[in-house]
Motif scaffolding. Sequence first.
Motif, short mmCIF file in Angstrom:
data_model
loop_
_atom_site.label_atom_id
_atom_site.label_comp_id
_atom_site.label_asym_id
_atom_site.label_seq_id
_atom_site.Cartn_x
_atom_site.Cartn_y
_atom_site.Cartn_z
N THR A 106 9.71 10.28 6.38
CA THR A 106 10.76 11.24 6.02
C THR A 106 10.88 11.43 4.51
N ASP A 107 9.96 10.83 3.74
CA ASP A 107 10.06 10.86 2.28
C ASP A 107 11.35 10.19 1.82
N ALA A 108 11.67 9.08 2.45
CA ALA A 108 12.87 8.34 2.10
C ALA A 108 12.74 7.74 0.69
N PHE A 109 13.86 7.30 0.15
CA PHE A 109 13.87 6.71 -1.18
C PHE A 109 12.90 5.52 -1.24
N GLN A 110 12.01 5.55 -2.21
CA GLN A 110 11.01 4.52 -2.44
C GLN A 110 10.09 4.30 -1.24
N GLU A 111 9.89 5.37 -0.45
CA GLU A 111 8.90 5.28 0.62
C GLU A 111 7.54 5.66 0.06
N LEU A 112 6.53 4.87 0.39
CA LEU A 112 5.16 5.15 -0.04
C LEU A 112 4.22 4.60 1.02
N ASP A 113 3.19 5.35 1.34
CA ASP A 113 2.22 4.91 2.33
C ASP A 113 1.25 3.92 1.69
N VAL A 114 1.74 2.70 1.44
CA VAL A 114 0.89 1.69 0.81
C VAL A 114 -0.21 1.24 1.76
N PHE A 115 0.04 1.33 3.06
CA PHE A 115 -0.99 1.01 4.06
C PHE A 115 -2.21 1.91 3.84
N GLY A 116 -1.97 3.21 3.78
CA GLY A 116 -3.09 4.13 3.58
C GLY A 116 -3.67 4.06 2.18
N MET A 117 -2.79 3.88 1.20
CA MET A 117 -3.22 3.90 -0.18
C MET A 117 -4.16 2.74 -0.52
N THR A 118 -3.95 1.59 0.11
CA THR A 118 -4.76 0.41 -0.20
C THR A 118 -5.91 0.20 0.78
N MET A 119 -6.04 1.05 1.76
CA MET A 119 -7.05 0.81 2.79
C MET A 119 -8.46 0.59 2.23
N PRO A 120 -8.90 1.34 1.20
CA PRO A 120 -10.27 1.10 0.70
C PRO A 120 -10.43 -0.18 -0.11
N ILE A 121 -9.32 -0.85 -0.46
CA ILE A 121 -9.43 -2.00 -1.37
C ILE A 121 -8.87 -3.28 -0.76
N VAL A 122 -8.82 -3.35 0.56
CA VAL A 122 -8.42 -4.58 1.24
C VAL A 122 -9.41 -4.87 2.36
N LYS A 123 -9.47 -6.13 2.77
CA LYS A 123 -10.26 -6.47 3.96
C LYS A 123 -9.59 -5.94 5.22
N HIS A 124 -8.25 -5.95 5.22
CA HIS A 124 -7.51 -5.48 6.39
C HIS A 124 -6.08 -5.18 5.97
N SER A 125 -5.44 -4.26 6.66
CA SER A 125 -4.03 -3.93 6.42
C SER A 125 -3.24 -4.08 7.72
N PHE A 126 -2.00 -4.56 7.58
CA PHE A 126 -1.09 -4.66 8.71
C PHE A 126 0.21 -3.93 8.37
N LEU A 127 0.74 -3.18 9.33
CA LEU A 127 2.05 -2.56 9.21
C LEU A 127 2.87 -3.01 10.41
N ALA A 128 3.86 -3.85 10.15
CA ALA A 128 4.68 -4.38 11.24
C ALA A 128 5.71 -3.34 11.68
N ARG A 129 5.66 -2.95 12.95
CA ARG A 129 6.64 -2.01 13.48
C ARG A 129 7.65 -2.69 14.41
N ARG A 130 7.30 -3.86 14.91
CA ARG A 130 8.20 -4.61 15.79
C ARG A 130 8.16 -6.07 15.38
N ILE A 131 9.25 -6.75 15.55
CA ILE A 131 9.32 -8.14 15.10
C ILE A 131 8.38 -9.04 15.89
N ASP A 132 8.10 -8.67 17.13
CA ASP A 132 7.21 -9.49 17.93
C ASP A 132 5.77 -9.48 17.41
N GLU A 133 5.46 -8.56 16.51
CA GLU A 133 4.10 -8.49 15.97
C GLU A 133 3.87 -9.50 14.84
N LEU A 134 4.94 -10.06 14.31
CA LEU A 134 4.82 -10.91 13.14
C LEU A 134 3.90 -12.13 13.33
N PRO A 135 4.04 -12.91 14.41
CA PRO A 135 3.20 -14.10 14.53
C PRO A 135 1.70 -13.78 14.46
#
Length: 581
Positions: A106-135
Motif C-alpha cells: 500500500t506504499d505505507a510509511f517506510q515500506e520497502l520491498d527489501v525482499f525483492g531488492m536484495t534478491m540478487p545479493i543473498v543466498k536466500h530471502s525469507f518474508l514471514a507472513r505468519r508466526i507459525d513460519e518463524l521456526p
Amino acid sequence: MNGARWLVQALAAEGVDTLFGYPGGAIMPFYDALHGSDLKHVLVRHEQGAAFAANGYARASGRVGVCVATSGPGASNLVTGIADAMLDSVPMVVITGQVSTALMGTDAFQELDVFGMTMPIVKHSFLARRIDELPRMVAEAFRIARSGRPGPVLIDLPKDVQVGDASHLPAHAPLPSDPVPAPIDASLHAALALISQAQRPVVYGGGGIALGDAVAAFRTFVDATQIPTVLTLKGLGALPAAHPLSLGMLGMHGSRAANLAVQESDLLIVVGARFDDRATGKLSEFAPNARVVHMDLDACEIGKLRHADAGVRGDIRTTLTALTLPCAAHLHGRNGAARRAWRAACQQRAREHAARYDAPGDSVYAPALLKRLSELAPEAVVACDVGQHQMWVAQHWHFSDPRRHLTSGGLGAMGFGLPAAIGAQLESPAARVICVSGDGSFLMNVQELATVARYRLPIKIVLLDNQALGMVRQWQELFFDKRYSEVDLSDNPDFGAIASAFGIRALHIDRADGVEDALQQLLDAPGPALLHVAIDQAANVWPLVPPNHNNAQMLDPELDPGSASAAIVSPAEDSRHALPA
C-alpha cells in the motif's frame, strides 16, 4: 511470548551472542524483546555500519554474523554490507523490520520491498507472513548462511508477526550445516596425473582455503610438494608471507615474482580461487601455457572463467589431504630435476624483486610504515578500507592467518574498514585489532567512531591521508592524461580533532623519522587511538598491470623508470576492467 521474544530466544539457541543494529518503528517489538535478554546488542550509528560490523565479526571468526535494522531506509542502508558479504562469501543473517502484512503493497510509511531488492545479493530471502513460519525460517536461515559456500540470508519480519502470539511455538532447534561433499576418486586421479607430469607447477590459493577450514592442509600440501605458491587478496595468510615458497600476491598489484611465475607455469593448481579479473589480468592471456587443476567446493566456479583440465569439486581440506602424499611422491621422482630448477628460479626472482623500503626524502613512505607496523604487531587482526592503502597492506603486511586480514575484495566497498574492525574486536575482545584507512574511505563511515568510543573498543586506527582519492587519482594520472577530475580532498577536516571530539586519542606524523615512535605510542595506547599519517599525494601503488594487459606486462618505475610515463591504453578499450574505487 510474542514472535519477537521467541526470535530473541531462537538467536541465543543458534549460538548468537552479539548482534549489530539500529532501531526504528517497524523493528521496535524486536528491540523491546531484546531488553533484559542475554544477547549483546551493539548500537552502531548507521545501518551500513551494522552490516559491515556483522561482516567483520563473521570474517574474523567464521561464525554467522547478525545485523538488524528497521524497514524502509534502515533496510536499504544495509544493502552495501549485504552485497559485500555475498561477493566475499561471508556468513550473515540479516533481520529487517517490515510494515504489518495488512499494509504491505500500500506504499505505507517506510515500506520497502527489501525482499525483492536484495534478491540478487543473498543466498536466500525469507518474508514471514505468519508466526507459525518463524521456526522453519530461522533454522533454515542459519543453516543456509553457514552451509557450503557461506553467504548472507535475509529475514524480513512484518510488525504484526513480531507482536503475534508465539506461546504455542516450540523451543528453537538449530539445524546442522549441510554435509560437505568429498571429492570423487576419478577427479583426484585426474589431478594427480596432471601434477605428476608438470615441470613448472604453481599453486594458486584463494579465499576458499580459509572458508573451508583448510589452512593447515594447504600448508602441509605446499611443504610436501615444494611447489612455488601465489595467493589472491583473499588468500593472503594461507601461507605465511615469510614462507620460502611464497611468491606473494598475484594480479593487478601483485608481485613481479608471483605474476611471472604464473605466466611461465605449465600447470596451475588452483585451490579455492575463482579466476577473478583483478587476479588474472587479461584472461585470454593468463597463464597461456598452463593446464589447470581446479579445487573448489562450489561446482559453479570450476570451469566458469577458465577451462579446468581436472576439476575437483568437494571439500578442499579433504582434497588436499588426499593428494599430499601421492603428489609429493610423484614430484620428487620423475621430472624432479626440472621442478627443482623451476623452484630455484622462482625463489631467486622473489629475492631479486623483493620490495624495497629505502625511499628517499623525509616524508612518510606508506609501504615502509605498514611493513614496520606488521613487525611490531605480528598477530594483529587488520581491517582495511579500499584504495591505495588496501593494496599497500596486501603487499607489505606479513600475514600469517587469512582470518586476520579483513578486506572488501569482490565489492571493493569504501567505508568497510572501521565498522569491520568493530565487529572483529567485539568477536575477540582480547585481540589486537588495527584499522588501516584512507582519507576518502574514512569519512564514509566516520560516525562509527561514536561506537568505538561508547564501547571503549581498543581499536588502533592508521589513517593514511594524501588529501586525494588516491587510487582514482593514480588511474587518472596513468590512463587519462593527468586529467584529475573530482579527486581533490585538500579540504579534509582535522582528523585528529574529530577523534579527540569522540574522546579518542589522536597522534600525527608527517616525517619518516617519526614513524617508529608514533607506531609505538599507537600500540601502547590503553584504549582506542588514531594515528593520522600525512603522505605524498603523488605516491602510487606499484607494480600495476594496466587494463587489457596480461600479468607479465607490469608497470613499475622502480625497475623501468620509463614504464609509468609510457602511453598504455585507455580503460575504455576494455569495459570489463572497471576503475577501482
